[in-house]
Design a protein around this motif. Structure first.
Motif, PDB file in Angstrom:
ATOM      1  N   ASN A  94       0.870  -1.170   0.000  1.00 18.19           N
ATOM      2  CA  ASN A  94       0.000   0.000   0.000  1.00 18.19           C
ATOM      3  C   ASN A  94       0.911   1.225   0.000  1.00 18.19           C
ATOM      4  O   ASN A  94       1.663   1.439   0.953  1.00 18.19           O
ATOM      5  N   LYS A  95       0.835   2.005  -1.054  1.00 19.76           N
ATOM      6  CA  LYS A  95       1.787   3.112  -1.190  1.00 19.76           C
ATOM      7  C   LYS A  95       1.612   4.183  -0.117  1.00 19.76           C
ATOM      8  O   LYS A  95       2.491   5.023   0.070  1.00 19.76           O
ATOM      9  N   PHE A  96       0.484   4.167   0.583  1.00 17.98           N
ATOM     10  CA  PHE A  96       0.251   5.165   1.613  1.00 17.98           C
ATOM     11  C   PHE A  96       0.700   4.712   2.999  1.00 17.98           C
ATOM     12  O   PHE A  96       0.643   5.478   3.956  1.00 17.98           O
ATOM     13  N   ILE A  97       1.120   3.446   3.129  1.00 16.19           N
ATOM     14  CA  ILE A  97       1.491   2.901   4.439  1.00 16.19           C
ATOM     15  C   ILE A  97       2.926   2.413   4.427  1.00 16.19           C
ATOM     16  O   ILE A  97       3.298   1.560   3.613  1.00 16.19           O
ATOM     17  N   GLU A  98       3.729   2.945   5.328  1.00 15.10           N
ATOM     18  CA  GLU A  98       5.105   2.494   5.504  1.00 15.10           C
ATOM     19  C   GLU A  98       5.190   1.662   6.779  1.00 15.10           C
ATOM     20  O   GLU A  98       4.855   2.135   7.874  1.00 15.10           O
ATOM     21  N   ILE A  99       5.606   0.402   6.635  1.00 15.80           N
ATOM     22  CA  ILE A  99       5.841  -0.458   7.796  1.00 15.80           C
ATOM     23  C   ILE A  99       7.326  -0.344   8.134  1.00 15.80           C
ATOM     24  O   ILE A  99       8.181  -0.788   7.365  1.00 15.80           O
ATOM     25  N   LEU A 100       7.614   0.276   9.257  1.00 16.28           N
ATOM     26  CA  LEU A 100       8.995   0.590   9.613  1.00 16.28           C
ATOM     27  C   LEU A 100       9.476  -0.301  10.760  1.00 16.28           C
ATOM     28  O   LEU A 100       9.039  -0.139  11.911  1.00 16.28           O
ATOM     29  N   PRO A 101      10.366  -1.253  10.500  1.00 14.78           N
ATOM     30  CA  PRO A 101      10.901  -2.080  11.589  1.00 14.78           C
ATOM     31  C   PRO A 101      11.870  -1.269  12.436  1.00 14.78           C
ATOM     32  O   PRO A 101      12.811  -0.674  11.915  1.00 14.78           O
ATOM     33  N   ILE A 102      11.617  -1.210  13.736  1.00 11.14           N
ATOM     34  CA  ILE A 102      12.487  -0.426  14.611  1.00 11.14           C
ATOM     35  C   ILE A 102      13.510  -1.308  15.321  1.00 11.14           C
ATOM     36  O   ILE A 102      14.522  -0.814  15.800  1.00 11.14           O
ATOM     37  N   ASN A 103      13.222  -2.580  15.413  1.00 12.85           N
ATOM     38  CA  ASN A 103      14.185  -3.529  15.976  1.00 12.85           C
ATOM     39  C   ASN A 103      13.804  -4.931  15.531  1.00 12.85           C
ATOM     40  O   ASN A 103      12.691  -5.164  15.044  1.00 12.85           O
ATOM     41  N   VAL A 104      14.720  -5.854  15.672  1.00  5.38           N
ATOM     42  CA  VAL A 104      14.441  -7.265  15.404  1.00  5.38           C
ATOM     43  C   VAL A 104      14.684  -8.041  16.680  1.00  5.38           C
ATOM     44  O   VAL A 104      15.417  -7.597  17.574  1.00  5.38           O
ATOM     45  N   GLY A 105      14.045  -9.210  16.778  1.00  6.46           N
ATOM     46  CA  GLY A 105      14.223 -10.030  17.961  1.00  6.46           C
ATOM     47  C   GLY A 105      13.556  -9.429  19.183  1.00  6.46           C
ATOM     48  O   GLY A 105      12.856  -8.415  19.108  1.00  6.46           O
ATOM     49  N   CYS A 106      13.762 -10.045  20.321  1.00  9.70           N
ATOM     50  CA  CYS A 106      13.132  -9.558  21.549  1.00  9.70           C
ATOM     51  C   CYS A 106      13.966  -9.987  22.759  1.00  9.70           C
ATOM     52  O   CYS A 106      14.940 -10.728  22.636  1.00  9.70           O
ATOM     53  N   LEU A 107      13.540  -9.514  23.923  1.00 13.11           N
ATOM     54  CA  LEU A 107      14.224  -9.855  25.169  1.00 13.11           C
ATOM     55  C   LEU A 107      13.532 -10.983  25.917  1.00 13.11           C
ATOM     56  O   LEU A 107      14.047 -11.475  26.920  1.00 13.11           O
ATOM     57  N   GLY A 108      12.337 -11.346  25.460  1.00 10.26           N
ATOM     58  CA  GLY A 108      11.559 -12.367  26.152  1.00 10.26           C
ATOM     59  C   GLY A 108      12.058 -13.778  25.876  1.00 10.26           C
ATOM     60  O   GLY A 108      12.915 -14.008  25.027  1.00 10.26           O
ATOM     61  N   ALA A 109      11.477 -14.716  26.617  1.00 10.92           N
ATOM     62  CA  ALA A 109      11.795 -16.134  26.428  1.00 10.92           C
ATOM     63  C   ALA A 109      10.523 -16.948  26.645  1.00 10.92           C
ATOM     64  O   ALA A 109      10.500 -17.888  27.448  1.00 10.92           O
ATOM     65  N   CYS A 110       9.452 -16.567  25.952  1.00 14.40           N
ATOM     66  CA  CYS A 110       8.165 -17.252  26.110  1.00 14.40           C
ATOM     67  C   CYS A 110       8.319 -18.720  25.756  1.00 14.40           C
ATOM     68  O   CYS A 110       8.955 -19.064  24.756  1.00 14.40           O
ATOM     69  N   THR A 111       7.735 -19.579  26.567  1.00 15.29           N
ATOM     70  CA  THR A 111       7.944 -21.015  26.391  1.00 15.29           C
ATOM     71  C   THR A 111       7.290 -21.578  25.140  1.00 15.29           C
ATOM     72  O   THR A 111       7.634 -22.684  24.718  1.00 15.29           O
TER      73      THR A 111
ATOM     74  N   ILE B 233      -0.977 -19.411  34.480  1.00 14.72           N
ATOM     75  CA  ILE B 233      -0.685 -19.699  33.075  1.00 14.72           C
ATOM     76  C   ILE B 233       0.371 -18.743  32.538  1.00 14.72           C
ATOM     77  O   ILE B 233       1.259 -19.130  31.769  1.00 14.72           O
ATOM     78  N   LEU B 234       0.314 -17.483  32.945  1.00 11.26           N
ATOM     79  CA  LEU B 234       1.338 -16.526  32.505  1.00 11.26           C
ATOM     80  C   LEU B 234       2.715 -16.951  32.978  1.00 11.26           C
ATOM     81  O   LEU B 234       3.716 -16.799  32.276  1.00 11.26           O
ATOM     82  N   THR B 235       2.776 -17.519  34.178  1.00  8.95           N
ATOM     83  CA  THR B 235       4.054 -18.033  34.693  1.00  8.95           C
ATOM     84  C   THR B 235       4.523 -19.214  33.854  1.00  8.95           C
ATOM     85  O   THR B 235       5.710 -19.308  33.508  1.00  8.95           O
ATOM     86  N   ALA B 236       3.603 -20.108  33.506  1.00 10.61           N
ATOM     87  CA  ALA B 236       3.957 -21.260  32.670  1.00 10.61           C
ATOM     88  C   ALA B 236       4.411 -20.811  31.282  1.00 10.61           C
ATOM     89  O   ALA B 236       5.258 -21.453  30.654  1.00 10.61           O
ATOM     90  N   MET B 237       3.852 -19.702  30.815  1.00 10.69           N
ATOM     91  CA  MET B 237       4.244 -19.141  29.507  1.00 10.69           C
ATOM     92  C   MET B 237       5.558 -18.362  29.596  1.00 10.69           C
ATOM     93  O   MET B 237       6.145 -18.029  28.567  1.00 10.69           O
ATOM     94  N   ASN B 238       5.985 -18.058  30.809  1.00  7.82           N
ATOM     95  CA  ASN B 238       7.170 -17.227  31.047  1.00  7.82           C
ATOM     96  C   ASN B 238       6.994 -15.836  30.430  1.00  7.82           C
ATOM     97  O   ASN B 238       7.892 -15.295  29.784  1.00  7.82           O
ATOM     98  N   ARG B 239       5.833 -15.243  30.705  1.00  2.00           N
ATOM     99  CA  ARG B 239       5.508 -13.949  30.111  1.00  2.00           C
ATOM    100  C   ARG B 239       6.097 -12.758  30.878  1.00  2.00           C
ATOM    101  O   ARG B 239       6.069 -11.635  30.413  1.00  2.00           O
ATOM    102  N   GLU B 240       6.584 -12.969  32.071  1.00  2.77           N
ATOM    103  CA  GLU B 240       7.302 -11.945  32.841  1.00  2.77           C
ATOM    104  C   GLU B 240       6.432 -10.756  33.269  1.00  2.77           C
ATOM    105  O   GLU B 240       6.923  -9.630  33.398  1.00  2.77           O
ATOM    106  N   TYR B 241       5.153 -10.981  33.447  1.00  3.48           N
ATOM    107  CA  TYR B 241       4.270  -9.962  34.015  1.00  3.48           C
ATOM    108  C   TYR B 241       3.078 -10.685  34.616  1.00  3.48           C
ATOM    109  O   TYR B 241       2.869 -11.886  34.380  1.00  3.48           O
ATOM    110  N   THR B 242       2.287  -9.962  35.407  1.00  2.48           N
ATOM    111  CA  THR B 242       1.092 -10.536  36.014  1.00  2.48           C
ATOM    112  C   THR B 242      -0.147  -9.901  35.378  1.00  2.48           C
ATOM    113  O   THR B 242      -0.055  -8.893  34.666  1.00  2.48           O
ATOM    114  N   VAL B 243      -1.291 -10.474  35.665  1.00  5.69           N
ATOM    115  CA  VAL B 243      -2.547  -9.899  35.179  1.00  5.69           C
ATOM    116  C   VAL B 243      -2.726  -8.499  35.757  1.00  5.69           C
ATOM    117  O   VAL B 243      -3.198  -7.591  35.071  1.00  5.69           O
TER     118      VAL B 243
END
Length: 625
Positions: free
Chosen positions: A189-206, A318-328
């Motif tokens: 879409n010529k009107f939309i630019e998808i700009l990647p600001i970083n690659v990868g992540c710091l998480g370790a979701c299971t 479940i969030l702990t089992a997912m290793n999401r690193e935050y709580t509800v």
């Protein structure tokens, strides 16, 4: 086959210039056994020296699976191929080579990739596979006999394509530097630019396979990103989507953070609000300490008041089992704070149903959370065990239970009416695409609520004032009151229409504080939590009107009546006749439809014919007298 290391000297060739083929590091097929294997997967007649094997003269089919980051990678690869003379096609049968950009988030997307590869081999098409699947699972059987380009090697796709067309199997996977942001690009879409600001992540979701492919966090420098923003604005882009596996983690590897980047980008956006910024998927852990700063940016008139924040489950266990690193509770803090501080804030989220170990009690907590917040956008996904992840080794919830939970949550979510009460409201929208029904154009409010309008394609890339006429489950419908030009937006914050009994919500150059395409897909979290353009709903709501217009299009009286009605409506609404020409592009003679011009031409011709006949009869009568 061994992976081909990057053999180019430091610095390499400038972006947009092809490196010498000797620097590609191609493993040539020397053994007869390997050659016969290759001949079974490509059309040897196309690869023979006597055939059309001049680099840059072939046609390439590009197919993309997965998230917006993948879409951006495909656009960069397509841009480089196009810059070197290759033709691009959406029809695989027309292509000399297929380039498949893959997603490893869920089993269905990878299965679709495998099916397409099988079809390509059966059709004897040379294949190049890119994206997360080959990067994270390079030994897959389906990848045998095809060339591979890694997620950080997209700037060398031309070399890989050239060698593949010659009959060589090429693999470029290993690299420690990020591709340049100023590579040629062909936007979907010529009107939309998808700009990647970083690659990868710091998480370790299971459950996440994408980390295996995209790796650890790698951020682009702020100056590079701001430079790219300036470039695409000059190219006419009207929406900039910041994309990554987790935008919230941006900069933590280079000593900066997301608020710093956002403020730097906002500073170079046009003050007339002609180009809007959309912040991509953000996991809760990395924005908790910056909530007030992020809220300040999301409140800016040139930034959509919208954020995709995946929660995945309403149960801390479940969030702990997912290793999401935050709580509800921390997720609630994010949602509550942004909702309180940002007028018209819209938040999208993700849910995974049936994660290993999820009990009925865990699932009931998820239901309670969704019912409490009534999110307008929720991407609901069943758990898919991805090979090589810790979750794949956990005890699974029975598949029938997973499906039932997914259906139950979907039923609850679809019963929400998030846009009720919007009828009659006046909003500023930014129009960037055509709806899937082919009838409406798609615009978004400041809160990224999807608005469907019936308008000419010439309005794509523009901003407009609309009145909401009706609401649906996934979007709302509006009628255009006024089209805003850049001079309009600069001369005054918003041209407030004179509407009796209504007050305008606009108090800034970028419009209302009130969500589509799709919310930024989170490569780690699922495909997309965006809204659909509901084809059935949009067609049903306008069906009678459209049928009536089409059946009456050939009646001269209808044309005249419609023109008079448009003038009358605008005068009654307090909009002067002088503004009608400005607001409705169909009043410009050069933009009238061919049918309108033909009908008016017919009227003029008929009138002249009648006059000529009357004159002739008069002359004849005089002669006889």
């Amino acid at each position: 086959m061994e992976d081909i290391e990057d053999l180019v000297a430091v610095g390499g060739a400038p972006p947009g210039f092809r490196l010498p083929l000797t620097a590609v590091g191609v493993n040539l097929k020397k053994k007869k056994k390997q050659s016969s294997k290759l001949n079974g997967s490509v059309d040897s007649t196309k690869l023979s020296p006597s055939s059309n094997n001049i680099p840059g003269t072939q046609t390439i089919y590009v197919k993309t699976f997965g998230c917006s980051h993948n879409q951006s990678d495909s656009e960069y690869m397509a841009g480089q191929l196009s810059a070197f003379g290759y033709s691009l096609t959406d029809t695989p049968e027309e292509a000399d080579l297929w380039l498949i950009n893959t997603c490893t988030v869920k089993s269905p997307s990878q299965s679709a990739m495998e099916t397409l590869i099988t079809k390509g081999k059966a059709a004897k098409r040379p294949l190049v596979v890119a994206g997360c699947v080959p990067q994270g699972s390079r030994d897959l059987k389906e990848l045998e006999g095809v060339s591979i380009v890694g997620v950080q090697q997209i700037d060398r796709v031309v070399e890989v394509v050239e060698e593949t067309l010659k009959g060589h199997e090429v693999r470029l996977l290993n690299r420690k530097t990020l591709p340049a942001l100023d590579l040629p690009k062909v936007r979907k879409n010529k009107f939309i630019e998808i700009l990647p600001i970083n690659v990868g992540c710091l998480g370790a979701c299971t459950y996440c396979k994408t980390k295996h492919a995209r790796g650890h966090l790698g951020s682009y420098m702020i100056d590079s990103l701001v430079g790219r923003v300036k470039t695409v604005i000059a190219d006419g882009v009207k929406e900039i989507w910041l994309s990554s596996e987790d935008t919230g983690a941006y900069g933590r590897d280079i000593g900066v953070n997301l608020p710093m980047l956002l403020k730097a980008i906002v500073a170079v956006l046009p003050t007339d609000g002609s180009t809007m910024l959309r912040v991509g998927m953000t996991n809760p852990p990395y924005i908790l300490e910056h909530l007030k700063e992020i809220a300040e940016v999301l409140s800016h008139p040139c930034v959509y008041s919208f954020l995709h924040v995946p929660v995945q489950s309403g149960s801390d266990a479940i969030l702990t089992a997912m290793n999401r690193e935050y709580t509800v509770g921390e997720f609630r803090t994010v949602v509550d704070t942004l909702t309180e501080l940002v007028p018209g804030m819209q938040i999208a989220t993700d849910i995974i149903c049936g994660f290993p170990g999820e009990t009925d009690e865990d699932f009931s907590k998820t239901i309670s959370l969704i019912k409490e917040y009534k999110f307008a956008q929720v991407h609901i996904s069943q758990f898919y065990p991805r090979p090589g992840t810790p979750a794949a080794r956990m005890k699974k919830v029975p598949s029938n239970v997973v499906k039932n939970r997914s259906r139950e949550l979907t039923s609850i979510f679809e019963a929400f009416t998030p846009y009720s009460g919007m009828e009659g409201k006046v909003e500023r929208i930014w129009i960037t695409e055509v709806a899937t029904d082919g009838i409406h154009l798609v615009g978004h409010t400041k809160g990224y609520i999807q608005v469907l309008v019936v308008a000419p394609d010439s309005m794509l890339g523009s901003s407009a004032i609309v009145r909401i006429t009706s609401v649906g489950r996934w979007s709302v419908f509006g009628e255009v009151i006024e089209t805003l030009t850049q001079s309009d937006a600069q001369s005054s914050p918003i041209k407030k229409p004179s509407l009796k009994g209504e007050t305008s919500p606009f108090d800034s150059p970028c419009g209302s504080n009130s969500c589509s395409r799709e919310a930024d897909s989170c490569a780690c979290e699922g495909e997309s939590c965006g809204q659909k353009v509901p084809e059935e709903e949009s067609i049903a709501s306008r069906k009678d009107v459209l049928l009536e217009e089409r059946s009456s299009r050939y009646l001269i009286s209808w044309v005249l009546k419609k023109r008079r009605s448009q003038v009358k409506d605008r005068v009654e609404n307090g909009i002067g006749l002088g503004n009608v020409v400005k607001q409705d592009s169909r009043w410009k003679g050069k933009e009238w439809g061919s049918v309108d011009r033909a009908l008016l031409g017919g009227i003029l011709l008929s009138f002249l014919t009648v006059v000529a006949v009357l004159v002739h009869l008069g002359i004849t009568a005089s002669a006889r007298a």
